[in-house]
Motif scaffolding. Sequence first.
Motif, PDB file in Angstrom:
ATOM      1  N   TRP A  68       0.822  -1.218   0.000  1.00  0.00           N
ATOM      2  CA  TRP A  68       0.000   0.000   0.000  1.00  0.00           C
ATOM      3  C   TRP A  68       0.850   1.260   0.000  1.00  0.00           C
ATOM      4  O   TRP A  68       0.510   2.237  -0.650  1.00  0.00           O
ATOM      5  N   GLU A  69       1.940   1.249   0.751  1.00  0.00           N
ATOM      6  CA  GLU A  69       2.726   2.463   0.948  1.00  0.00           C
ATOM      7  C   GLU A  69       3.407   2.948  -0.340  1.00  0.00           C
ATOM      8  O   GLU A  69       3.488   4.150  -0.588  1.00  0.00           O
ATOM      9  N   THR A  70       3.893   2.039  -1.143  1.00  0.00           N
ATOM     10  CA  THR A  70       4.668   2.407  -2.328  1.00  0.00           C
ATOM     11  C   THR A  70       3.805   2.733  -3.540  1.00  0.00           C
ATOM     12  O   THR A  70       4.074   3.692  -4.253  1.00  0.00           O
ATOM     13  N   TYR A  71       2.754   1.965  -3.759  1.00  0.00           N
ATOM     14  CA  TYR A  71       2.043   2.023  -5.037  1.00  0.00           C
ATOM     15  C   TYR A  71       0.730   2.782  -5.029  1.00  0.00           C
ATOM     16  O   TYR A  71       0.113   2.943  -6.085  1.00  0.00           O
ATOM     17  N   PHE A  72       0.283   3.263  -3.891  1.00  0.00           N
ATOM     18  CA  PHE A  72      -1.023   3.911  -3.814  1.00  0.00           C
ATOM     19  C   PHE A  72      -0.910   5.274  -3.143  1.00  0.00           C
ATOM     20  O   PHE A  72      -1.291   5.459  -2.002  1.00  0.00           O
ATOM     21  N   LYS A  73      -0.412   6.236  -3.890  1.00  0.00           N
ATOM     22  CA  LYS A  73      -0.150   7.562  -3.352  1.00  0.00           C
ATOM     23  C   LYS A  73      -1.177   8.603  -3.781  1.00  0.00           C
ATOM     24  O   LYS A  73      -1.140   9.736  -3.334  1.00  0.00           O
ATOM     25  N   GLY A  74      -2.093   8.229  -4.669  1.00  0.00           N
ATOM     26  CA  GLY A  74      -3.087   9.167  -5.173  1.00  0.00           C
ATOM     27  C   GLY A  74      -4.183   9.444  -4.157  1.00  0.00           C
ATOM     28  O   GLY A  74      -4.357   8.717  -3.176  1.00  0.00           O
ATOM     29  N   LYS A  75      -4.922  10.519  -4.408  1.00  0.00           N
ATOM     30  CA  LYS A  75      -6.055  10.880  -3.559  1.00  0.00           C
ATOM     31  C   LYS A  75      -7.248  10.003  -3.937  1.00  0.00           C
ATOM     32  O   LYS A  75      -7.638   9.926  -5.097  1.00  0.00           O
ATOM     33  N   ALA A  76      -7.835   9.353  -2.942  1.00  0.00           N
ATOM     34  CA  ALA A  76      -8.954   8.437  -3.174  1.00  0.00           C
ATOM     35  C   ALA A  76     -10.179   9.182  -3.686  1.00  0.00           C
ATOM     36  O   ALA A  76     -10.463  10.302  -3.269  1.00  0.00           O
ATOM     37  N   ASP A  77     -10.903   8.534  -4.580  1.00  0.00           N
ATOM     38  CA  ASP A  77     -12.177   9.045  -5.079  1.00  0.00           C
ATOM     39  C   ASP A  77     -13.247   8.629  -4.078  1.00  0.00           C
ATOM     40  O   ASP A  77     -13.651   7.467  -4.029  1.00  0.00           O
ATOM     41  N   LEU A  78     -13.696   9.571  -3.286  1.00  0.00           N
ATOM     42  CA  LEU A  78     -14.653   9.266  -2.218  1.00  0.00           C
ATOM     43  C   LEU A  78     -16.015   8.845  -2.754  1.00  0.00           C
ATOM     44  O   LEU A  78     -16.796   8.213  -2.041  1.00  0.00           O
ATOM     45  N   ARG A  79     -16.315   9.172  -3.998  1.00  0.00           N
ATOM     46  CA  ARG A  79     -17.590   8.769  -4.601  1.00  0.00           C
ATOM     47  C   ARG A  79     -17.543   7.347  -5.147  1.00  0.00           C
ATOM     48  O   ARG A  79     -18.573   6.757  -5.431  1.00  0.00           O
TER      49      ARG A  79
END
Length: 187
Positions: free
Chosen positions: A31-42
Amino acid sequence: MKKLIVPILFLLALPCTAFKQEFTEPVQLNWETYFKGKADLRSPFFALTAMTWKYSYESTTYRNRVVINLKNEISIDKDRSWVKLDRIRDPETSANLLHHEQGHVNIQYILLLEADRVLKNRNYSIKNYKAQISDLANQISSFFDTMQKNYDEETEHGSNHKMQGRWDVIIQDKMNESKAALADLKK
């Protein structure tokens, strides 16, 4: 010599990862390395991976044949890939989701192997090799895009553990088959 670069973007409703020209094993996600984007809350999903498959080639004509030198890679856009860690309640759920996402990575790795095998090992027509290569690449892309969608639908994005187990076997078998086919060509 002619050169063509064709990027194809894959947006999946759960993660994948980066590969270069090394065909040894798929990258292992975290999770730490590959998922740095802002989550789409919708979004109803807990994670999303943005992946790109790029291939390019240089071509030469030799004895009435087209020979290509292929460059083939897949990468993950870490800034566009995201996970909703605040929605994951326990370590087991996190591990299951990451395992499901690793399946997406492994499918993309198979795409990389198959694209290398198929695109390099064809006899192309001198008159329309660009169209032939483009058509093959589009077929490969379409096949694996459908496979990714089927994987998500049938596993219910990883929540159907029985189907996840079945897909784990399918993916591993296809990966082994693709590696063996490439190894046979190199003999």
